[in-house]
Design a protein around this motif. Structure first.
Motif, short mmCIF file in Angstrom:
data_model
loop_
_atom_site.label_atom_id
_atom_site.label_comp_id
_atom_site.label_asym_id
_atom_site.label_seq_id
_atom_site.Cartn_x
_atom_site.Cartn_y
_atom_site.Cartn_z
N ILE A 240 0.82 -1.11 -0.04
CA ILE A 240 -0.19 -0.09 -0.07
C ILE A 240 0.99 1.08 0.06
O ILE A 240 1.88 1.38 0.69
N VAL A 241 0.56 2.31 -0.62
CA VAL A 241 1.32 3.33 -0.84
C VAL A 241 0.34 4.45 -0.26
O VAL A 241 -0.64 4.64 -0.70
N ALA A 242 0.93 5.42 0.49
CA ALA A 242 0.18 6.36 1.08
C ALA A 242 1.01 7.76 1.68
O ALA A 242 2.23 7.48 1.69
N HIS A 243 0.45 8.73 1.85
CA HIS A 243 1.11 9.84 2.30
C HIS A 243 0.61 10.75 3.49
O HIS A 243 0.49 11.99 3.25
N PRO A 244 0.18 10.00 4.50
CA PRO A 244 -0.19 10.71 5.49
C PRO A 244 0.92 11.78 6.31
O PRO A 244 2.07 11.16 5.99
N LEU A 274 4.14 1.59 2.42
CA LEU A 274 5.30 2.54 1.88
C LEU A 274 4.76 3.81 1.96
O LEU A 274 3.54 4.35 1.22
N PHE A 275 5.58 4.79 2.65
CA PHE A 275 5.13 6.16 2.75
C PHE A 275 5.89 6.91 1.78
O PHE A 275 7.08 6.94 1.57
N MET A 276 5.12 8.12 1.18
CA MET A 276 5.81 9.17 0.18
C MET A 276 6.63 9.89 1.00
O MET A 276 6.60 10.43 1.79
N HIS A 337 -10.37 12.02 -4.90
CA HIS A 337 -9.59 11.47 -3.87
C HIS A 337 -10.06 12.35 -2.46
O HIS A 337 -9.36 13.31 -2.22
N GLN A 338 -10.46 11.51 -1.74
CA GLN A 338 -11.06 12.07 -0.38
C GLN A 338 -9.85 12.51 0.57
O GLN A 338 -10.04 13.59 1.14
N LEU A 339 -9.11 11.44 0.62
CA LEU A 339 -8.19 11.75 1.89
C LEU A 339 -7.37 12.97 1.51
O LEU A 339 -6.91 13.71 2.43
N ASN A 340 -6.89 12.96 0.15
CA ASN A 340 -6.11 14.39 -0.05
C ASN A 340 -6.56 15.49 0.14
O ASN A 340 -5.96 16.38 0.85
N LEU A 341 -8.01 15.62 -0.09
CA LEU A 341 -8.85 16.88 0.26
C LEU A 341 -8.88 17.33 1.61
O LEU A 341 -8.61 18.25 2.30
N GLU A 342 -9.18 16.14 2.45
CA GLU A 342 -9.30 16.15 3.87
C GLU A 342 -8.05 16.71 4.52
O GLU A 342 -7.82 17.73 5.47
N GLN A 343 -6.94 16.05 4.10
CA GLN A 343 -5.51 16.34 4.68
C GLN A 343 -5.25 17.89 4.29
O GLN A 343 -4.60 18.56 5.17
N PHE A 344 -5.47 18.22 3.02
CA PHE A 344 -5.42 19.49 2.67
C PHE A 344 -6.06 20.41 3.46
O PHE A 344 -5.48 21.82 3.83
#
Ligand code: FMN
Length: 437
Positions: A240-244, A274-276, A337-344
């Protein structure tokens, strides 16, 4: 004892990427013939990376006041079919995993299962598939749909899609190819089966005519960030690739994925999260800080391009928004992309769009890494220890041979010297290397 971690690379499509950035040579003229990407795969293999993920989307962006900025600034366009570049990469390498992206909305399960099986065969077991549900209405329209189905519904459809694809890969029992010239039998008919898959949305009879995959089932990569997306990823993914953002969020993300995996009866160690990252490496700490300031200044200069890119994944048109208004005053929701927007939104707080974009993903992704090869390697080790594993996904928007050399010849030897990453591949197939530690 130090537990090593995995490394992978996020290649933003097969395209004229990094056009306009420093040290990218004649990419504007040479992009059609992917020598740079072949060099990238070879370089990362020498550095013992687990895989290269080839990102993809199948439309030209339009969400920033039309197509203009995307075309003028080469934002994810032109863009070749990732299957072509993936196939070429397999012939220039012998150990690294190659992971092209295909959408569950754009390829019929049979077409996808056959394509990935063929790639797994020509690479002798080094193929993965980045399984994405897609998020853009423009992409959906290119395939004759009126728009993308609703966000969570796409994942319901994708669950069924996965069942069909896995059944097709399973339509050849192990040992089906006997290749016995004495008895005159190449394939044992008793070991090749129809699957007669009939779901709510997808139907396929099988068996797959491509024959068996060397890995049995190719590696599945996924990046769903929303609760429904994580649920899907935890069910199917090998990586899984992610960028929290930040160590706490990284740890929470990984722990959550692992909890979901246990709930699905899977061993959580069977999926590598894996984290970006986008490290900034200098010969000295001072030089690295100067490079960071330069990168931040470039981000501030290119707010429109970066908003266009962000608008492409969130389906939001930021071109009409006042850059100097606080983001919390703007109503923002997405079927993308919901997570991107929430994080933003969380990072923005009460800041304006301009202020937020000046630093959003500008000098760091999951965690900031700025320094010499040695100090960056040390920090990568410390962060991984706190998070618990499993590794990093490099994502640079200035891909060049120079940037790659900094990693292969600078950072990776420093990681290897600390015992943090492998010095040689243990196996010839992708999944075996991914599960080695
Ligand atoms: C590192 C990374 C790579 C991704 N690559 C792609 C891609 O190549 N194509 C694509 O359509 N979506 C891609 N996505 C988007 C994800 O598939 C997913 O839609 C996104 O993370 C939002 O998740 P959510 O829909 O569960 O909110 C990527 C996301 C991340 C974090």
């Amino acid at each position: 004892m130090i537990k090593p971690f995995h490394l992978a690379w996020f290649l933003q499509g097969s395209s004229a990427q990094a056009w306009g950035e420093r040290w990218t040579g004649n990419i504007g003229a040479n992009w059609m013939v992917p020598e740079l990407f072949m060099d990238l795969a070879r370089i990362l293999e020498r550095a013992c990376f687990d895989y290269v993920l080839i990102e993809d989307s199948s439309y030209i962006g339009e969400s920033y006041g039309g197509r203009g900025i995307y075309l003028e600034k080469a934002i994810a366009v032109p863009r070749q079919d990732p299957a072509i570049v993936a196939a070429l990469m397999t012939q220039h390498t012998s150990r690294i995993g190659i992971v092209p992206t295909f959408g569950t909305y754009s390829h019929h399960p049979y077409l996808l299962a056959r394509l990935i099986a063929s790639l797994d065969q020509v690479s002798l077991g080094r193929i993965g598939w980045n399984a994405v549900t897609g998020s853009s209405d423009y992409a959906a329209m290119n395939y004759g749909m009126p728009g993308m189905p609703e966000h969570d519904h796409r994942y319901d459809m994708a669950d069924e899609y996965m069942a069909a694809v896995k059944a097709l890969w399973g339509s050849w029992e192990p040992g089906a190819i006997v290749n016995d010239s004495e008895s005159g039998v190449f394939i044992d008919p008793a070991k090749v089966h129809n699957i007669d898959f009939e779901g709510k949305w997808f139907k396929t009879r099988g068996p797959l005519n491509a024959g068996p995959c060397p890995q049995g089932q190719p590696v599945i990569a996924q990046a769903g960030g929303s609760p429904r997306g994580r649920e899907f990823a935890a069910r199917h993914a090998d990586t899984i690739v992610a960028h929290p953002k930040g160590i706490g969020a990284m740890k929470a993300y990984r722990d959550d994925v692992r909890r979901h995996m246990v709930a699905h009866g899977r061993n959580p160690d069977d999926c590598k999260v894996l984290f970006m990252i986008a490290p900034i490496i200098g010969e000295t700490e001072d030089e690295a800080q100067t490079l960071k300031q330069r990168r931040a200044a470039r981000a501030a200069e290119t707010v429109a391009e970066r908003l266009a890119h962000f608008g492409k994944v969130t389906n939001l048109d930021f071109s009409g928004f006042d850059l100097d208004k606080p983001i919390c005053d703007i109503e923002l929701t997405t079927n993308g992309h919901q997570l991107n927007l929430e994080q933003f939104k969380r990072i923005a707080g009460t800041r304006t769009l301009r202020e937020t974009m000046a630093d959003y993903n500008a000098t760091s992704l999951s965690v900031e890494l700025v320094g010499t090869p040695d100090s960056v390697a040390a920090k990568m080790g410390e962060v991984m220890e706190e998070v618990g594993g499993d590794g990093y996904l490099f994502s640079l928007n200035n891909v060049s041979r120079r940037a790659l050399a900094e990693i292969e010849d600078g950072l990776v030897p420093a990681l290897q010297a600390r015992g943090l990453t492998r010095k040689a591949y243990g196996f010839s197939q992708f999944r075996d290397n991914l599960l080695e530690f």
